[in-house]
Motif scaffolding. Sequence first.
Motif, PDB file in Angstrom:
ATOM      1  N   MET A  63      32.554  41.034  47.364  1.00 50.67           N
ATOM      2  CA  MET A  63      33.874  41.429  47.862  1.00 50.67           C
ATOM      3  C   MET A  63      34.645  40.210  48.355  1.00 50.67           C
ATOM      4  SD  MET A  63      33.655  45.044  49.795  1.00 50.67           S
ATOM      5  CE  MET A  63      32.480  44.497  51.013  1.00 50.67           C
ATOM      6  N   TYR A  81      40.355  39.732  38.321  1.00 50.75           N
ATOM      7  CA  TYR A  81      39.189  40.088  39.115  1.00 50.75           C
ATOM      8  C   TYR A  81      38.830  38.836  39.914  1.00 50.75           C
ATOM      9  CZ  TYR A  81      38.929  44.078  35.971  1.00 50.75           C
ATOM     10  OH  TYR A  81      39.232  45.205  35.259  1.00 50.75           O
ATOM     11  N   THR A 131      43.805  46.697  44.171  1.00 48.31           N
ATOM     12  CA  THR A 131      43.685  46.592  45.622  1.00 48.31           C
ATOM     13  C   THR A 131      45.036  46.771  46.299  1.00 48.31           C
ATOM     14  OG1 THR A 131      41.937  44.979  45.246  1.00 48.31           O
ATOM     15  CG2 THR A 131      42.820  45.116  47.484  1.00 48.31           C
ATOM     16  N   GLU A 174      37.454  35.691  41.965  1.00 50.39           N
ATOM     17  CA  GLU A 174      36.162  35.012  41.977  1.00 50.39           C
ATOM     18  C   GLU A 174      35.934  34.313  43.303  1.00 50.39           C
ATOM     19  OE1 GLU A 174      36.823  32.619  38.529  1.00 50.39           O
ATOM     20  OE2 GLU A 174      36.373  34.265  37.140  1.00 50.39           O
ATOM     21  N   GLN A 175      36.929  34.401  44.186  1.00 51.88           N
ATOM     22  CA  GLN A 175      36.834  33.829  45.530  1.00 51.88           C
ATOM     23  C   GLN A 175      37.951  34.477  46.363  1.00 51.88           C
ATOM     24  OE1 GLN A 175      38.038  29.594  45.306  1.00 51.88           O
ATOM     25  NE2 GLN A 175      38.790  30.089  43.268  1.00 51.88           N
ATOM     26  N   THR A 219      40.795  43.888  51.440  1.00 47.47           N
ATOM     27  CA  THR A 219      39.515  43.647  50.775  1.00 47.47           C
ATOM     28  C   THR A 219      39.575  44.131  49.342  1.00 47.47           C
ATOM     29  OG1 THR A 219      38.428  43.959  52.870  1.00 47.47           O
ATOM     30  CG2 THR A 219      37.041  44.060  50.910  1.00 47.47           C
ATOM     31  N   CYS A 220      39.264  43.216  48.427  1.00 49.84           N
ATOM     32  CA  CYS A 220      39.207  43.570  47.012  1.00 49.84           C
ATOM     33  C   CYS A 220      37.791  44.041  46.708  1.00 49.84           C
ATOM     34  CB  CYS A 220      39.590  42.355  46.174  1.00 49.84           C
ATOM     35  SG  CYS A 220      39.824  42.717  44.439  1.00 49.84           S
ATOM     36  N   GLN A 221      37.628  45.321  46.389  1.00 51.48           N
ATOM     37  CA  GLN A 221      36.305  45.891  46.124  1.00 51.48           C
ATOM     38  C   GLN A 221      35.768  45.407  44.783  1.00 51.48           C
ATOM     39  OE1 GLN A 221      34.928  47.721  48.407  1.00 51.48           O
ATOM     40  NE2 GLN A 221      36.644  48.373  49.686  1.00 51.48           N
ATOM     41  N   PRO A 222      34.448  45.389  44.615  1.00 51.84           N
ATOM     42  CA  PRO A 222      33.885  44.986  43.315  1.00 51.84           C
ATOM     43  C   PRO A 222      34.474  45.857  42.206  1.00 51.84           C
ATOM     44  CG  PRO A 222      32.143  45.301  44.943  1.00 51.84           C
ATOM     45  CD  PRO A 222      33.414  45.747  45.589  1.00 51.84           C
ATOM     46  N   GLY A 223      34.830  45.253  41.087  1.00 53.24           N
ATOM     47  CA  GLY A 223      35.366  46.015  39.962  1.00 53.24           C
ATOM     48  C   GLY A 223      36.851  46.304  40.065  1.00 53.24           C
ATOM     49  N   GLU A 224      37.453  45.913  41.198  1.00 52.40           N
ATOM     50  CA  GLU A 224      38.886  46.144  41.349  1.00 52.40           C
ATOM     51  C   GLU A 224      39.675  44.908  40.932  1.00 52.40           C
ATOM     52  OE1 GLU A 224      40.312  49.151  44.899  1.00 52.40           O
ATOM     53  OE2 GLU A 224      39.882  47.091  45.412  1.00 52.40           O
ATOM     54  N   THR A 225      40.845  45.117  40.343  1.00 47.88           N
ATOM     55  CA  THR A 225      41.741  43.990  40.109  1.00 47.88           C
ATOM     56  C   THR A 225      42.587  43.799  41.371  1.00 47.88           C
ATOM     57  OG1 THR A 225      43.550  45.350  39.296  1.00 47.88           O
ATOM     58  CG2 THR A 225      41.938  44.582  37.664  1.00 47.88           C
TER      59      THR A 225
END
Lengths: 323, 122
Positions: free
Chosen positions: A1, A75, A22, A77-78, A12-18
């Motif tokens: 996340m 998506y 979000t 990466e940081q 917070t950008c959830q896993p799998g979210e663009t």
Amino acid sequence: MFTLTIDENSYTCQPGETVLDTLLRENINLSYACKKGTCHSCMVRSPDVMPPQTSQTGLKNTLKTQHYFLACQCYPEQDMCIKLSDQSDFYRMGTVIDNKLLNRNTILLVIAFEDAFEFKAGQFINLQRNDGMTRSYSIANIPQQSNTLEFHIRRLPDGKFSAWLHDEISIGDSIAVSEPRGHCFYLPERREQGLLLVGTGTGLAPLAGILTDALAHGHTGPIHLFHGSRDVEDLYRIDEMRQLAKQHLNFHYIPCLSGKQAPEGFAVGRVNEIALSRLPDLKSWRVFLCGHPDMVNQMKKQVFLKGASMADIYADAFLITLH
Amino acid sequence: MSKTLYERIGGEPAVSAAVEIFYRKVLSDYRINRFFDNADMDKQIAKQKAFFTMAFGGPNSYTGQDMRNAHAGLVKTGLNEEHFNAVMEHLGATLVELNVPANLIAEAAAIAESTRNDVLGK
Ligand SMILES: Cc1cc2nc3c(=O)[nH]c(=O)nc-3n(C[C@H](O)[C@H](O)[C@H](O)COP(=O)(O)OP(=O)(O)OC[C@H]3O[C@@H](n4cnc5c(N)ncnc54)[C@H](O)[C@@H]3O)c2cc1C
Ligand code: HEM
Ligand code: FES
């Protein structure tokens, strides 16, 4: 996340979210249409970190280097800090160190800063007066050791801001300058590519910056600069450009006059028509168009029809907003 | 799950390539270029992308009513069957130029054709 920061707020950008997912989930107002990377309406910027490569697919290269990306394709990466639009209103003060005539209605204005001012030659800034009146002007030089910016400013008949700059601003005055904007600038890649620069009036300002930048980067492809106005008295830097053309064999300078009288050494006619007749095939050329909005918009279409790809056409129309 | 036409044709890169070729054809066609005359190039390119994404059955949120609205102004200035046919012609020629297989071209043409009545406001 990962955490997305916009101004003072974090999400917070959830896993799998663009990024778009979000922001929409958080009720942030961001336009979008296709969610497939096609329409570009969801474009935002990540000033600090490079966005993932796939989120920049299909964008103009000058946008990519400024870290613009498509929120619907990103998506993270940081952690990312995100700017929704270019409207940051941060001004800093500069000092006028030169103000002199370039021709009968255009001045050269040079503004110096205490700290480094980062920009790409060809971008523009907004100047602001104490009463809040604001106008855009293009930067005419490349970044200098001395932290100075050069501008070419034409006096418009009854133009409020240009008259103020011409008549009331003098050496030593301080003036508010915004952050640099725009994506009409040179990138040092494909150096063998032909460059077509077409400008009217003070459209030479950004083009002069772009030209200096390209030559400084050792651009090897042909560079053709067409600068147009009605009368010879409204052109400027003619001798400097001719001198430059003597020094650089790949640089060609064609001053154009659309009025009745044209002395020897000047092409006769509209600058865009002259450019098109001399360069009939623009396939794989990079094109820069600056100045009068009618010229710029017409020419965009014309160079596209002559083969230039949309991604290779950069333009700044000097729009005048009526107040 | 079988791939959509949009994916089989090549997705976003295919749309971008098609738009350049297609829009040059449209702007050079005296029968229809007047409809695109006073348009901002960058905005038009975005709309052409929307056109292709749609013709490829790609993701889009356009309804028949949206198609009616988008073209209503043009219908008022004379948009008719012949203009529609001209656009279909350029769509086909563009995809041929890009070496898209004939069966996929037929699929795309069928999708575009299905919007005829909405585009023409019938
Ligand atoms: C991206 C960009 C870059 C630019 N770069 C440059 C540059 O490098 N150099 C440069 O000189 N300029 C540049 N410009 C133009 C500049 O921003 C100003 O528009 C220009 O200097 C005129 O401002 P002004 O206040 O003097 O004129 P304004 O007071 O804004 O008036 C402009 C003209 O419109 C007329 N006018 C005003 N109001 C009305 C009305 N209601 N009805 C009819 N006519 C009206 C005026 O008489 C005048 O001729 C650029 C513009 C843009 C958008
Ligand atoms: C073949 C079927 C067609 C489809 C699927 C289609 C699709 C579209 C789409 C998706 C848009 C963008 C709408 C928006 O978001 O604003 C659009 C706009 C437009 N279309 Fe079509 N179109 C078709 C036929 C035509 C024809 C025949 C013409 C004229 C010859 C035409 C001219 C235009 C113009 C000028 C616009 C821009 C309107 C504006 O700027 O608001 N279209 N079309
Ligand atoms: S929503 Fe269309 S590119 Fe992102």
